[in-house]
Design an enzyme around this catalytic site. Structure first.
Site, PDB file in Angstrom:
ATOM      1  N   SER A  15     -11.156  60.246  -1.467  1.00 51.58           N
ATOM      2  CA  SER A  15     -10.563  59.788  -0.203  1.00 51.58           C
ATOM      3  C   SER A  15     -10.879  58.318   0.058  1.00 51.58           C
ATOM      4  O   SER A  15     -10.189  57.661   0.819  1.00 51.58           O
ATOM      5  CB  SER A  15     -11.117  60.621   0.947  1.00 51.58           C
ATOM      6  OG  SER A  15     -12.531  60.509   0.962  1.00 51.58           O
ATOM      7  N   CYS A  77     -13.827  64.281  -5.192  1.00 49.64           N
ATOM      8  CA  CYS A  77     -13.943  64.468  -3.747  1.00 49.64           C
ATOM      9  C   CYS A  77     -13.956  65.968  -3.514  1.00 49.64           C
ATOM     10  O   CYS A  77     -13.068  66.678  -4.002  1.00 49.64           O
ATOM     11  CB  CYS A  77     -12.735  63.835  -3.067  1.00 49.64           C
ATOM     12  SG  CYS A  77     -12.595  64.174  -1.310  1.00 49.64           S
ATOM     13  N   GLU A 158     -21.104  55.546   5.103  1.00 49.92           N
ATOM     14  CA  GLU A 158     -20.166  54.446   4.886  1.00 49.92           C
ATOM     15  C   GLU A 158     -20.474  53.255   5.783  1.00 49.92           C
ATOM     16  O   GLU A 158     -20.237  52.108   5.421  1.00 49.92           O
ATOM     17  CB  GLU A 158     -18.740  54.933   5.124  1.00 49.92           C
ATOM     18  CG  GLU A 158     -17.856  54.588   3.952  1.00 49.92           C
ATOM     19  CD  GLU A 158     -16.620  55.438   3.883  1.00 49.92           C
ATOM     20  OE1 GLU A 158     -15.697  55.148   4.632  1.00 49.92           O
ATOM     21  OE2 GLU A 158     -16.593  56.386   3.075  1.00 49.92           O
ATOM     22  N   CYS A 190     -20.543  66.768  -1.017  1.00 48.61           N
ATOM     23  CA  CYS A 190     -19.700  65.626  -0.637  1.00 48.61           C
ATOM     24  C   CYS A 190     -20.165  64.451  -1.480  1.00 48.61           C
ATOM     25  O   CYS A 190     -21.377  64.240  -1.649  1.00 48.61           O
ATOM     26  CB  CYS A 190     -19.870  65.322   0.842  1.00 48.61           C
ATOM     27  SG  CYS A 190     -19.040  63.813   1.366  1.00 48.61           S
ATOM     28  N   HIS A 192     -20.363  61.453  -1.008  1.00 46.11           N
ATOM     29  CA  HIS A 192     -21.136  60.386  -0.334  1.00 46.11           C
ATOM     30  C   HIS A 192     -22.637  60.685  -0.351  1.00 46.11           C
ATOM     31  O   HIS A 192     -23.461  59.776  -0.214  1.00 46.11           O
ATOM     32  CB  HIS A 192     -20.742  60.274   1.140  1.00 46.11           C
ATOM     33  CG  HIS A 192     -19.444  59.593   1.386  1.00 46.11           C
ATOM     34  ND1 HIS A 192     -18.249  60.072   0.932  1.00 46.11           N
ATOM     35  CD2 HIS A 192     -19.160  58.448   2.064  1.00 46.11           C
ATOM     36  CE1 HIS A 192     -17.276  59.266   1.328  1.00 46.11           C
ATOM     37  NE2 HIS A 192     -17.808  58.271   2.009  1.00 46.11           N
TER      38      HIS A 192
HETATM   39  N1  DGL Z   1     -15.913  62.066  -0.411  1.00 50.58           N
HETATM   40  C1  DGL Z   1     -15.393  63.146   0.403  1.00 50.58           C
HETATM   41  C2  DGL Z   1     -15.852  64.493  -0.137  1.00 50.58           C
HETATM   42  O1  DGL Z   1     -16.487  64.589  -1.195  1.00 50.58           O
HETATM   43  C3  DGL Z   1     -15.814  63.099   1.840  1.00 50.58           C
HETATM   44  C4  DGL Z   1     -15.299  61.992   2.666  1.00 50.58           C
HETATM   45  C5  DGL Z   1     -14.068  62.348   3.447  1.00 50.58           C
HETATM   46  O2  DGL Z   1     -14.139  63.134   4.400  1.00 50.58           O
HETATM   47  O3  DGL Z   1     -13.035  61.798   3.108  1.00 50.58           O
HETATM   48  O4  DGL Z   1     -15.579  65.510   0.476  1.00 50.58           O
END
Ligand code: DGL
Length: 271
Positions: A15, A77, A158, A190, A192
């Site tokens: 994303s 993601c 972020e 996730c 992140h």
């Molecule tokens: N990188 C996304 C994930 O692994 C999370 C960030 C988003 O909500 O776009 O779910």
């Protein structure tokens, strides 16, 4: 011909720029592989979007990655893996192999935590889709998976809030949820979250294994490429990084996720 396929790039999308944690792990483990990264920054966060919206974005992104002759498309993601993996696989067909970040993690906990209680944190999309639970239940290993949506975490990271008192307090509040009591391992569901792995480990004082999916996924990609005879023999050309909406701040934040700043090229998904 097979030679040619081996040297094609790996397409990786997310994303936004969080998936760079996975790209980084892949480049470190597989230095011969060239990657084409796409961050859908115009549409982030995916975690709060509907399944239909994420599927539409994912298909558009795959068009670009196929155009760029990617041999493998990795959905880096969790939210998009939960919402769009099956559809993307069907859409891409024989043009490229499609991998996601959920299956390798589920396989990993199947190997290490049968009959144990395991926690999962991720976006609302990832947790509410129940995809992890369904796949874990399919293993039939008596794993008790407890999920908890932690929607503030991706935005917090972020914005550069980690290793500080604000993130400490948010992490503490989320992880104190009764559902997560007594777990043996916690899946960081996730892309992140590797950035706050240390803080989460500190919260648990070493009592809980904190599973960084980016490492697990990179190992899986390596085994997959080798198993399929698709591993590149040498690095030919430069990695490329596209975003659907360019801002200076995204470019600066690539340093956080990729360990070095990279140049982002603007590629709007819809003209
Ligand atoms: N990188 C996304 C994930 O692994 C999370 C960030 C988003 O909500 O776009 O779910």
């Amino acid at each position: 011909m097979t030679e040619d396929i081996k040297q094609r790039p790996i397409g990786i999308f997310d994303s936004g720029i969080g998936g760079l944690t996975v790209a980084q792990a892949i480049i470190s483990l597989l230095p011969n592989e060239r990657i084409i990264y796409f961050g859908d920054t115009a549409h982030l966060p995916y975690g709060d979007k509907s399944t239909a919206a994420i599927q539409a974005y994912a298909v558009k992104i795959c068009d670009l990655l196929i155009e760029q002759h990617c041999k493998v498309i990795l959905i880096a993601c969790n939210s998009a893996s939960a919402a769009a993996y099956e559809l993307v696989k069907e859409y891409v067909g024989s043009k490229a192999k499609v991998l996601n970040v959920i299956d390798p993690t589920v396989q990993h906990i199947g190997q290490l935590y049968p009959r144990k209680k395991v926690g999962l944190i991720g976006t609302k999309q990832t947790v509410n889709s129940n995809v992890y639970r369904k796949k874990v239940d399919e293993l039939d290993l008596g794993i008790n998976l407890q999920s908890h949506a932690t929607p503030l975490l991706a935005a917090m990271i972020e914005e550069g809030f980690f290793n500080d008192s604000i993130s400490e307090s948010v992490i503490h509040t989320y992880l104190s949820d009764p559902d997560l009591l007594g777990i043996e391992a916690l899946i960081l569901g996730c892309t992140h979250y590797p950035l706050i792995k240390k803080q989460i480990e500190n919260f648990y004082e070493g009592e809980v294994d904190v599973l960084d999916a980016s490492q697990i996924v990179a190992q899986h990609v390596k085994a997959y490429l080798q198993g399929q005879g698709l591993a590149a023999e040498k690095l030919l050309g430069d990695h490329k990084f596209y975003v659907s909406d360019f801002t200076r701040s995204f470019e600066e934040s690539t340093r956080i996720f990729f360990k070095r700043q990279v140049h982002l090229e603007h590629y709007p998904l819809w003209e």
